[in-house]
Each structure stands twice: as structure tokens, then as C-alpha cells.
Design a protein around this motif. Structure first.
Motif, PDB file in Angstrom:
ATOM      1  N   ASP A   1       3.116   0.554  -3.154  1.00  0.00           N
ATOM      2  CA  ASP A   1       3.718   1.020  -1.902  1.00  0.00           C
ATOM      3  C   ASP A   1       3.105   2.338  -1.455  1.00  0.00           C
ATOM      4  O   ASP A   1       2.836   2.548  -0.269  1.00  0.00           O
ATOM      5  CB  ASP A   1       5.230   1.196  -2.073  1.00  0.00           C
ATOM      6  CG  ASP A   1       5.950  -0.120  -2.281  1.00  0.00           C
ATOM      7  OD1 ASP A   1       5.381  -1.166  -1.910  1.00  0.00           O
ATOM      8  OD2 ASP A   1       7.068  -0.110  -2.814  1.00  0.00           O
ATOM      9  N   ILE A   2       2.875   3.238  -2.417  1.00  0.00           N
ATOM     10  CA  ILE A   2       2.277   4.545  -2.106  1.00  0.00           C
ATOM     11  C   ILE A   2       0.862   4.367  -1.585  1.00  0.00           C
ATOM     12  O   ILE A   2       0.483   4.922  -0.554  1.00  0.00           O
ATOM     13  CB  ILE A   2       2.282   5.447  -3.356  1.00  0.00           C
ATOM     14  CG1 ILE A   2       3.713   5.789  -3.759  1.00  0.00           C
ATOM     15  CG2 ILE A   2       1.482   6.725  -3.105  1.00  0.00           C
ATOM     16  CD1 ILE A   2       3.837   6.486  -5.099  1.00  0.00           C
ATOM     17  N   LEU A   3       0.060   3.572  -2.292  1.00  0.00           N
ATOM     18  CA  LEU A   3      -1.340   3.378  -1.902  1.00  0.00           C
ATOM     19  C   LEU A   3      -1.444   2.686  -0.548  1.00  0.00           C
ATOM     20  O   LEU A   3      -2.288   3.046   0.279  1.00  0.00           O
ATOM     21  CB  LEU A   3      -2.072   2.566  -2.971  1.00  0.00           C
ATOM     22  CG  LEU A   3      -2.129   3.176  -4.378  1.00  0.00           C
ATOM     23  CD1 LEU A   3      -2.909   2.268  -5.314  1.00  0.00           C
ATOM     24  CD2 LEU A   3      -2.752   4.568  -4.333  1.00  0.00           C
TER      25      LEU A   3
ATOM     26  N   TYR B   1      -3.133   4.397   2.772  1.00  0.00           N
ATOM     27  CA  TYR B   1      -4.306   3.787   3.418  1.00  0.00           C
ATOM     28  C   TYR B   1      -4.035   3.498   4.889  1.00  0.00           C
ATOM     29  O   TYR B   1      -4.912   3.670   5.739  1.00  0.00           O
ATOM     30  CB  TYR B   1      -4.701   2.509   2.689  1.00  0.00           C
ATOM     31  CG  TYR B   1      -5.922   1.847   3.299  1.00  0.00           C
ATOM     32  CD1 TYR B   1      -7.197   2.368   3.106  1.00  0.00           C
ATOM     33  CD2 TYR B   1      -5.780   0.717   4.099  1.00  0.00           C
ATOM     34  CE1 TYR B   1      -8.315   1.783   3.676  1.00  0.00           C
ATOM     35  CE2 TYR B   1      -6.890   0.121   4.684  1.00  0.00           C
ATOM     36  CZ  TYR B   1      -8.153   0.667   4.461  1.00  0.00           C
ATOM     37  OH  TYR B   1      -9.249   0.088   5.051  1.00  0.00           O
ATOM     38  N   GLN B   2      -2.819   3.063   5.205  1.00  0.00           N
ATOM     39  CA  GLN B   2      -2.483   2.804   6.603  1.00  0.00           C
ATOM     40  C   GLN B   2      -2.600   4.069   7.445  1.00  0.00           C
ATOM     41  O   GLN B   2      -3.050   4.030   8.591  1.00  0.00           O
ATOM     42  CB  GLN B   2      -1.056   2.262   6.704  1.00  0.00           C
ATOM     43  CG  GLN B   2      -0.864   0.860   6.159  1.00  0.00           C
ATOM     44  CD  GLN B   2       0.592   0.461   6.142  1.00  0.00           C
ATOM     45  OE1 GLN B   2       1.397   0.969   6.920  1.00  0.00           O
ATOM     46  NE2 GLN B   2       0.963  -0.442   5.243  1.00  0.00           N
TER      47      GLN B   2
ATOM     48  N   LYS C   1      -9.769   6.828   6.557  1.00  0.00           N
ATOM     49  CA  LYS C   1     -11.077   7.447   6.340  1.00  0.00           C
ATOM     50  C   LYS C   1     -11.244   7.986   4.918  1.00  0.00           C
ATOM     51  O   LYS C   1     -12.347   8.317   4.502  1.00  0.00           O
ATOM     52  CB  LYS C   1     -11.297   8.585   7.337  1.00  0.00           C
ATOM     53  CG  LYS C   1     -11.490   8.143   8.773  1.00  0.00           C
ATOM     54  CD  LYS C   1     -11.780   9.346   9.671  1.00  0.00           C
ATOM     55  CE  LYS C   1     -11.990   8.929  11.115  1.00  0.00           C
ATOM     56  NZ  LYS C   1     -12.247  10.104  11.990  1.00  0.00           N
ATOM     57  N   VAL C   2     -10.156   8.101   4.203  1.00  0.00           N
ATOM     58  CA  VAL C   2     -10.210   8.655   2.852  1.00  0.00           C
ATOM     59  C   VAL C   2     -10.672   7.579   1.871  1.00  0.00           C
ATOM     60  O   VAL C   2     -10.152   6.460   1.872  1.00  0.00           O
ATOM     61  CB  VAL C   2      -8.834   9.205   2.423  1.00  0.00           C
ATOM     62  CG1 VAL C   2      -8.881   9.682   0.975  1.00  0.00           C
ATOM     63  CG2 VAL C   2      -8.413  10.345   3.341  1.00  0.00           C
TER      64      VAL C   2
ATOM     65  N   THR D   1       2.865  11.424   1.093  1.00  0.00           N
ATOM     66  CA  THR D   1       3.110   9.981   1.048  1.00  0.00           C
ATOM     67  C   THR D   1       3.961   9.622  -0.165  1.00  0.00           C
ATOM     68  O   THR D   1       4.867   8.776  -0.077  1.00  0.00           O
ATOM     69  CB  THR D   1       1.778   9.217   1.006  1.00  0.00           C
ATOM     70  OG1 THR D   1       0.959   9.605   2.118  1.00  0.00           O
ATOM     71  CG2 THR D   1       2.007   7.712   1.052  1.00  0.00           C
ATOM     72  N   ILE D   2       3.656  10.245  -1.315  1.00  0.00           N
ATOM     73  CA  ILE D   2       4.472  10.022  -2.511  1.00  0.00           C
ATOM     74  C   ILE D   2       5.932  10.354  -2.225  1.00  0.00           C
ATOM     75  O   ILE D   2       6.843   9.593  -2.548  1.00  0.00           O
ATOM     76  CB  ILE D   2       3.958  10.884  -3.686  1.00  0.00           C
ATOM     77  CG1 ILE D   2       2.563  10.432  -4.124  1.00  0.00           C
ATOM     78  CG2 ILE D   2       4.935  10.813  -4.870  1.00  0.00           C
ATOM     79  CD1 ILE D   2       1.924  11.345  -5.151  1.00  0.00           C
TER      80      ILE D   2
END
Length: 302
Positions: free
Chosen positions: A105-107, A111-112, A116-117, A285-286
């Protein structure tokens, strides 16, 4: 000596030869050779053992490599410090123990938001991941907490319930709690030393006065669970990691007494490391996912 000399030196170290380093960097081979010679003259020492198959660092070369890596780290931090804070880009190298249930869920959310990361994920056990964070090999890591190492920042992520599991055919008939102690004499199927879940199991065994008859170490959770399902031993894992197998009846699941039935997942980073914009957004995000989950994975009564 300038920064380009250091880059050339590190390329030769990485590739083990002047020709391969020159090809990788798009330089003429003679130019790379000359720059290495000038660097050696400036420092007053040869840096490589030269042989027919390539070049290998000598003692003086290893000394320079230590400083070169530190310089590279500082240069990377300079770049990070001036990134676009509205739409960050760059790389982020994160470590994780294998069983962080909320990690997808975090990843996914990160990403959403920040496509660019370049986010890379490495798995390992808590002890090893902590070492790699302290050695700047990882920007941060999800590990079993609390972590006692010095100079480590810890940020809570989730609390997880640990359960004891064995194969469905290990003990036939109705299983009651007082049979669980008998299971602790079976082979332990675990990650290598440094795993937080293994530590909880070993602490429980110690309290019960039980010395394991056999310990089998594996590198992945999938292998451990598959071996447990086959009936070869027992293990301790977060319940959420085996919930599907539990529903399918492939495993027997048993509660663990306190204080061994709970593990805290924390995100760690080196305390004095520069906090890049990319990592700051990752930590946000975490926290967002943590809030959605209420800060924990609820403990379930068996």
C-alpha cells in the motif's frame, strides 16, 4: 585532483580495467590511463596492482576508495538538496523485512504521487538492514522494532500480531492450547540470525525452558511457509502474512503468549543523514497509510 579524477578512479575500481572503464564513461582509453597515472603521481603512491587480466586495488588504493565513497555521498547529498520540491525526482533505496503486510500500500501510493522517483527495494533481516542504513547503503528500512543501535531514527509504522504455525497434518484431531508447548520441540524453520520474528520465538522458547532440537534457516518467507505446509517444522510469522493459507486450511495457527505475540514495524534512517525531499515525501506516505490503518494491524483473538 578534481572530482572527475575521482569518478575515473571509481570507474576503474568498479570495472577492474582501464579499457572497460573508458568504454563505460565514453573516454579514450589513453586518457583514462593518463588520469590514473597523474592521480598516482599527485598522491605519491601507486593505487593498483596491475596484471594481465586487469587492475586490482592495493592498500593505498583502498585508502583512497574510502575517501572517494565519502566524497560521492556528499556530492549526492548536494544534488538531493536542490531538487524540485513540488515534483521530486531521483532515487530512493529502501530495505525491508519480508513480512511488512502494509508495504504494498505504501509503495503503490508513493508511486502514484511521485512517478519520477526511482524506488528500489531490498529485503533482509532487521540486524543486517540496520547495518546497511548506518553504512549509507540504504536510505531507510522497514524493520522489527524497537532498534537499539545508536544514531538511528525510528518512526512507527504498524503493530503486527505474531502467531505460531505448523502444517495441517502435523497433529491430527482437535488441538487445544496445552498441546502447543509440544509443538515447540519440533524443528524451527526461520530466517537467519538478526530476524526480529526469530528473536521473539527464541525468547519464548527460553522462557519455556526449551532448547530447539533442530534449526533450519531459509532466505525467503515463501520457502519457510512452503516447508511448514509440508509438515517439516514450525515457525512464527505475522498472522496477516498467512491469512489466506489459514482460510484455506493449509496451516494450523496458534496464539502466542504475551509479550511474544506482538512485533512493531518501524521505519529507520541514519540519524545524521541528510533528509532529502524524496525521502521526506516517502515518510509522509508512510504516515498517510499508517493513519488509514489506524496505526496498527489489530490483534485477533483465536
Amino acid at each position: 585532483m578534481d572530482v572527475s579524477d575521482i569518478h575515473i578512479f571509481m570507474a576503474v575500481v568498479e570495472h577492474g580495467s582501464v579499457s572497460r572503464a573508458a568504454e563505460e564513461m565514453g573516454y579514450v582509453q589513453s586518457n583514462v590511463t593518463a588520469r590514473i597515472r597523474l592521480l598516482e603521481q599527485e598522491l605519491g603512491h601507486p593505487l593498483f596492482h596491475r596484471h594481465r587480466r586487469g587492475m586490482m586495488l592495493n592498500a593505498e588504493g583502498r585508502k583512497l576508495l574510502y575517501y572517494a565513497e565519502r566524497m560521492t555521498q556528499l556530492m549526492n547529498e548536494i544534488t538531493k538538496a536542490f531538487q524540485d520540491t513540488d515534483d521530486p525526482s531521483g532515487s530512493l533505496l529502501i530495505g525491508s523485512v519480508e513480512t511488512v503486510v502494509g508495504l504494498p500500500d505504501i509503495l503503490s501510493l508513493f508511486y502514484q504521487k511521485y512517478s519520477k522517483v526511482d524506488l528500489s527495494l531490498m529485503t533482509g533481516v532487521t540486524e543486517k538492514l540496520t547495518e546497511e542504513v548506518l553504512e549509507y547503503k540504504l536510505d531507510g528500512a522497514f524493520v522489527s522494532g524497537p532498534v537499539t543501535a545508536a544514531n538511528v531514527e525510528q518512526h512507527p509504522v504498524f503493530d503486527e500480531e505474531l502467531v505460531l504455525v505448523c502444517g495441517r497434518g502435523v497433529m491430527e484431531g482437535q488441538i487445544r492450547d496445552y498441546y502447543v508447548r509440544d509443538l515447540l520441540h519440533r524443528p524451527l524453520l526461520v530466517f537467519r540470525k538478526g530476524c526480529g520474528y526469530r528473536a521473539k520465538l527464541e525468547q519464548w522458547l527460553q522462557q519455556e525452558g526449551i532448547s530447539p532440537t533442530k534449526v533450519m534457516e531459509f532466505g525467503t518467507l515463501e520457502t519457510i511457509i512452503g516447508t511448514v505446509v509440508a509438515g517439516l517444522g514450525i515457525t512464527v510469522v505475522p498472522r496477516a502474512a498467512i491469512s489466506k493459507l489459514e482460510e484455506e486450511g493449509a496451516l494450523r495457527v496458534f496464539r502466542i503468549p504475551q509479550p511474544f505475540n506482538k512485533v512493531s514495524v518501524v521505519y529507520i534512517r541514519k540519524g545524521d543523514a541528510y533528509l532529502s525531499e524524496v525521502e521526506r515525501r516517502f515518510m509522509e506516505t508512510i504516515e498517510e497509510i499508517r493513519r488509514r490503518r489506524g496505526g496498527h494491524i489489530p490483534l485477533t483473538t483465536l
